[in-house]
Design an enzyme around this catalytic site. Structure first.
Site, PDB file in Angstrom:
ATOM      1  CB  SER A  91      -0.969  -0.048   1.186  1.00  0.00           C
ATOM      2  OG  SER A  91      -2.002   0.889   1.031  1.00  0.00           O
ATOM      3  CG  HIS A 130      -5.763  -2.618   0.828  1.00  0.00           C
ATOM      4  ND1 HIS A 130      -5.166  -2.095  -0.288  1.00  0.00           N
ATOM      5  CD2 HIS A 130      -5.171  -2.024   1.885  1.00  0.00           C
ATOM      6  CE1 HIS A 130      -4.257  -1.218   0.076  1.00  0.00           C
ATOM      7  NE2 HIS A 130      -4.247  -1.165   1.393  1.00  0.00           N
ATOM      8  CG  ASP A 153      -7.128  -3.085  -2.881  1.00  0.00           C
ATOM      9  OD1 ASP A 153      -7.806  -2.327  -2.153  1.00  0.00           O
ATOM     10  OD2 ASP A 153      -5.886  -3.187  -2.787  1.00  0.00           O
TER      11      ASP A 153
END
Length: 153
Positions: A4, A93, A66
């Site tokens: 991320s 995610h 996601d």
């Protein structure tokens, strides 16, 4: 390896170690350029943007569902990499941790060893190994968050 926002930071590190003159604190380079990078649910930095393509060998792992970092946004990082490899997992995610993914990461990184007979591009995809790769003990609701099984929703 970055996940991320960490993938965004890893992209900066790759870029600055490849071209240390782009950032004064990296000039001269405090470390040689990386051999490889793994970007999971990442996105391209925008402030400041990376001014050149990342040459470090890389693989991008994106979650098909996601909703926190969309695949469209993740592709902004893919687009600034030279010869990117993109793999998709069935979830949202998170870092996929199913055995097939662990083996993939291990084999892909091992291919960079000097005595390796296998090249990173020759490592088979973890896709098609069957089953859901949602982390053990978790669900993946439509929101993209993970809720422990048995927890009140």
């Amino acid at each position: 390896m970055g996940f991320s926002q960490g993938a965004c930071m890893a992209a900066y590190l790759c870029a600055y170690l490849e071209e240390p003159f782009l950032e004064p604190i990296f000039n001269p380079a405090p470390h040689p350029a990386f051999d490889f990078a793994i970007f999971i649910s990442g996105f391209a930095p925008t402030c400041p943007p990376i001014e050149h393509h990342i040459c470090t060998k890389n693989v991008h792992v994106l979650g098909k569902t996601d909703t926190l970092v969309s695949n469209t946004r993740s592709l902004t990082l893919v687009d600034i990499c030279i010869n990117p490899r993109v793999e998709y997992h069935e979830g949202s995610h998170y870092v996929p941790s199913k055995a097939s993914w662990r083996h993939f990461f291990h084999q892909w990184m091992a291919a960079f060893e000097p005595d390796s007979l296998k090249k990173p591009d020759d490592v088979p995809s973890p896709i098609g190994s069957g089953g859901d790769d949602t982390p053990s003990g978790a669900q993946t609701p439509a929101s993209g968050t993970m809720t422990p099984r048995g927890a009140a929703l």
